[in-house]
Design an enzyme around this catalytic site. Structure first.
Site, PDB file in Angstrom:
ATOM      1  N   ALA A 100     -13.233  65.657  46.766  1.00 54.96           N
ATOM      2  CA  ALA A 100     -12.232  64.590  46.905  1.00 54.96           C
ATOM      3  C   ALA A 100     -12.920  63.236  46.931  1.00 54.96           C
ATOM      4  CB  ALA A 100     -11.399  64.797  48.173  1.00 54.96           C
TER       5      ALA A 100
ATOM      6  N   ILE B 175      -9.873  71.546  46.301  1.00 51.57           N
ATOM      7  CA  ILE B 175     -10.318  70.154  46.467  1.00 51.57           C
ATOM      8  C   ILE B 175     -10.491  69.908  47.957  1.00 51.57           C
ATOM      9  CG2 ILE B 175      -9.790  67.713  46.147  1.00 51.57           C
ATOM     10  CD1 ILE B 175      -8.326  68.375  43.624  1.00 51.57           C
ATOM     11  N   HIS B 176     -11.720  70.027  48.421  1.00 47.65           N
ATOM     12  CA  HIS B 176     -12.051  69.764  49.821  1.00 47.65           C
ATOM     13  C   HIS B 176     -12.735  68.406  49.906  1.00 47.65           C
ATOM     14  CE1 HIS B 176     -16.223  71.037  48.944  1.00 47.65           C
ATOM     15  NE2 HIS B 176     -15.628  71.953  48.180  1.00 47.65           N
ATOM     16  N   ALA B 177     -13.321  68.077  51.022  1.00 41.79           N
ATOM     17  CA  ALA B 177     -13.819  66.723  51.285  1.00 41.79           C
ATOM     18  C   ALA B 177     -14.821  66.206  50.247  1.00 41.79           C
ATOM     19  CB  ALA B 177     -14.430  66.655  52.678  1.00 41.79           C
TER      20      ALA B 177
END
Length: 88
Positions: free
Chosen positions: A19, A14-16
């Protein structure tokens, strides 16, 4: 309250971008929406909270939702995570 466990299938975790997608979707609901990872519980409507968990590929986490639209929220979040290839 409804709760479901998921496993991250995106190799980047779960990266930017995912997210932000999760936060935007969770924010549409009146219910309290939380994500739980390694005994830490954060509001899924907070991008900083979600990013602070550092959820990586292959990691399990739970989403728990409590409120008037909890069933709809869980269904839409699950659908979005599968469609984006984020979690199953």
């Amino acid at each position: 309250m409804v709760e479901k466990q998921f496993t991250i299938t995106d190799t980047a975790g779960i990266h930017a971008r995912p997210a932000a997608i999760l936060v935007n979707l969770a924010s549409k609901f009146d219910s309290e929406v939380n994500i739980v990872h390694q005994e830490k519980k954060v509001n899924l409507k907070s991008i900083l909270g979600v990013m602070s968990l550092g959820i990586a590929y292959g990691t399990e986490f739970k989403v728990n939702i409590e409120g008037t639209d909890e069933e709809d929220a869980l269904r839409e979040l699950e659908s979005m995570m599968q469609k984006e290839g984020l979690a199953k």
